[in-house]
Structure formats: C-alpha cells, structure tokens
Design a protein around this motif. Structure first.
Motif, mmCIF file in Angstrom:
data_model
loop_
_atom_site.group_PDB
_atom_site.id
_atom_site.type_symbol
_atom_site.label_atom_id
_atom_site.label_comp_id
_atom_site.label_asym_id
_atom_site.label_seq_id
_atom_site.Cartn_x
_atom_site.Cartn_y
_atom_site.Cartn_z
ATOM 1 N N TYR A 33 0.835 -1.198 0.000
ATOM 2 C CA TYR A 33 0.000 0.000 0.000
ATOM 3 C C TYR A 33 0.870 1.249 0.000
ATOM 4 C CZ TYR A 33 -3.023 -3.487 2.314
ATOM 5 O OH TYR A 33 -3.718 -4.630 2.659
ATOM 6 N N TYR A 35 0.216 5.139 1.607
ATOM 7 C CA TYR A 35 -0.627 6.040 2.387
ATOM 8 C C TYR A 35 0.001 7.427 2.363
ATOM 9 C CZ TYR A 35 -3.303 2.225 4.500
ATOM 10 O OH TYR A 35 -4.128 1.152 4.705
ATOM 11 N N GLN A 37 0.142 10.989 4.619
ATOM 12 C CA GLN A 37 -0.164 11.659 5.886
ATOM 13 C C GLN A 37 0.008 13.159 5.693
ATOM 14 O OE1 GLN A 37 2.331 10.890 9.429
ATOM 15 N NE2 GLN A 37 0.454 10.838 10.635
ATOM 16 N N LEU A 43 -4.015 10.239 8.054
ATOM 17 C CA LEU A 43 -3.524 9.200 7.148
ATOM 18 C C LEU A 43 -4.646 8.711 6.241
ATOM 19 C CD1 LEU A 43 -1.530 7.397 9.840
ATOM 20 C CD2 LEU A 43 -0.588 7.630 7.554
ATOM 21 N N ILE A 45 -5.414 6.223 2.619
ATOM 22 C CA ILE A 45 -4.862 5.297 1.645
ATOM 23 C C ILE A 45 -4.872 5.905 0.248
ATOM 24 C CG2 ILE A 45 -7.065 4.150 1.197
ATOM 25 C CD1 ILE A 45 -5.363 1.521 1.066
ATOM 26 N N SER A 48 -3.720 0.286 -3.225
ATOM 27 C CA SER A 48 -3.526 -1.062 -2.706
ATOM 28 C C SER A 48 -3.100 -1.918 -3.889
ATOM 29 C CB SER A 48 -4.831 -1.636 -2.143
ATOM 30 O OG SER A 48 -5.386 -0.791 -1.183
ATOM 31 N N PHE A 90 3.767 7.030 3.296
ATOM 32 C CA PHE A 90 4.122 5.764 3.933
ATOM 33 C C PHE A 90 3.804 4.599 3.010
ATOM 34 C CE2 PHE A 90 5.249 6.695 8.260
ATOM 35 C CZ PHE A 90 4.638 7.901 8.534
ATOM 36 N N GLY B 101 -9.244 -4.800 -0.706
ATOM 37 C CA GLY B 101 -8.159 -3.867 -0.459
ATOM 38 C C GLY B 101 -8.472 -2.433 -0.760
ATOM 39 N N ASP B 103 -10.244 -0.219 0.602
ATOM 40 C CA ASP B 103 -10.241 0.729 1.714
ATOM 41 C C ASP B 103 -8.979 0.662 2.540
ATOM 42 O OD1 ASP B 103 -13.726 -0.010 2.216
ATOM 43 O OD2 ASP B 103 -12.798 1.569 1.014
ATOM 44 N N LEU B 105 -6.622 0.421 5.436
ATOM 45 C CA LEU B 105 -6.921 0.837 6.795
ATOM 46 C C LEU B 105 -7.596 2.200 6.757
ATOM 47 C CD1 LEU B 105 -3.677 -0.042 8.794
ATOM 48 C CD2 LEU B 105 -5.951 -0.986 9.168
ATOM 49 N N PHE B 107 -8.278 5.295 9.089
ATOM 50 C CA PHE B 107 -7.716 5.827 10.330
ATOM 51 C C PHE B 107 -8.592 6.912 10.937
ATOM 52 C CE2 PHE B 107 -3.487 4.059 10.773
ATOM 53 C CZ PHE B 107 -3.168 3.616 9.501
#
Lengths: 114, 117
Positions: A33, A35, A37, A43, A45, A48, A90, B101, B103, B105, B107
């Motif tokens: 993945y 991500y 921030q 954070l 996404i 994927s 990330f 996949g 979504d 994670l 947060f």
C-alpha cells in the motif's frame, strides 16, 4: 533487518519536477500500500496492490502512479509535483487484503515541494 | 464507507498513571479488524494492539489493553503504568474483511498523548 524500507527518507524538490519513492518489503507479504499523511497527521490510503491487481483511491490525482516490478516492491512515481503534494508518504504491507496480522509500515518519506 | 472517530485531539497523563484513549467507528459490517497504532516523533508507525470483531474477549498486550464494545462501536485503548516512551500520536484504525483492499486501513485523526514526568 528492516521489514519495510522506503527511500529516500526526505525529499525536497521544486514544483513541476517528477520524482519517485521506492519501497521494499522482506516479509513475504502479498499486499502492499501507499498512504499519505497530511500536515494535520491524517492518514489516508492512496493505493492497494495485490497479485498485480491495483486498486486506486478515487481521490488520488493521476499524476501519482504506483509501479510494482515484483511482489516485494511497490514504488511511487509522481509527475508534475505541486505544492499540495507536500506530505509524508508511507509504504505498508500486509498478508492478504484484510491485514489479519496487522499492517507493517515503512518509516515514511517526507516530501517537500518548494 | 467506514469512518473512525477519535474525539480527543490531545491527552495528558502523569508518568505511572493509567490513561484511556477513546475511539468510535461506524460500519454496517459484522466482521472486521480494529487496530491501535503508535506514531512517536520518529514518525514510524508501530502496531500496538489489534482486535478481531468476532472475538468477544478484549485484546491485551502487556501494559496495553482495549475495551471493545461491538454494539456501541467503541474501541478504547487503556495504557497502564504510563512511561515516558509512551508519548506519541495514537491512531485508531479499521480494516474491512469483506471490502477487499480498496479501503485498506481507515484511520481516525489521532490522539496526541503527553506523558508528564
């Protein structure tokens, strides 16, 4: 042994440039993945990637493109960088989409666009 | 889409005391995973604890434990005997089992935990 490694850790570049961030994992995970921030620490996404299937978050501009040469690598390429792209990026990996045992993150790349 | 809410932007606790960080989430799914991640100033995201929704027993990892209330959609983190090294941003996160996949994670916005010596 670093489980998920990203390079570079810091990247400062001018608007309009193209840059790449590399990510490698040695955990044998099948899903990776990216991500983002933001400055408020939120954070979200971006991508994927699992067994050559790519899922893109609909909010990600098409200037961002992930590239996976093999299961252990997922690089992030960014074209025509803008000021708003400044953030910490990330890379993460998990076994399976659901991340049953959790997601392992890299240490992040702080991108600053000037 | 799932949402995760952390209502405490910042918490402060005396060293050796106990602190609880709150997290609520919204989902229509019956099975999922919940996580707490710690992000110290080094920026590294560290998994603190995880909970599987179908397990009623609350997860525990040394000084860290959760209070999982599925009906209330609440997933709070309790840190016992707080140590200076616990100072960090803490993120609550949700992972869908059925959603694949797309979504990843989801947060919450995080809680900044300050440990007073």
């Amino acid at each position: 042994d670093t489980a998920v490694s990203q390079t570079p850790k810091y990247l400062v570049t001018q608007m309009g440039n193209d840059k790449s961030i590399k990510c490698e994992q040695n955990l044998g995970h099948d899903t990776m993945y990216w991500y983002k921030q933001d400055s408020k620490k939120f954070l979200k996404i971006m991508f994927s990637y699992n067994n050559k299937e790519l899922i893109i978050n609909e909010t990600v501009p098409n200037r961002f493109s992930p590239k996976s040469p093999d299961k252990a690598h997922l690089n992030l390429h960014i074209n025509s960088l803008e000021l708003g792209d400044s953030a910490v990026y990330f890379c993460a990996s998990s076994q399976g989409w659901q991340g049953i045992n959790g997601y392992t993150f890299g240490s992040g790349t702080r991108l600053t666009v000037v | 889409a799932q949402t995760v809410t952390q209502s405490q932007p910042e918490m402060s606790v005396q060293e050796a005391e106990t602190v609880t960080l709150s997290c609520t989430y919204d989902t229509s799914e019956s099975d999922y995973y919940l996580f707490w991640y710690k992000q110290p100033p080094s920026r590294q995201m560290i998994l603190v604890i995880r909970q599987e929704a179908y397990k009623q027993q609350n997860a525990t990892e040394n000084r860290f434990s959760v209070n999982f209330q599925k009906a209330a959609k609440s997933f709070s983190l309790k840190i016992s005997d707080s140590q200076l090294g616990d100072a960090a941003m803490y993120f609550c996160a949700y992972s869908s089992i059925s959603g694949g996949g797309a979504d990843g994670l989801t947060f919450g916005k995080g809680t900044h935990l300050i440990i007073q010596p």
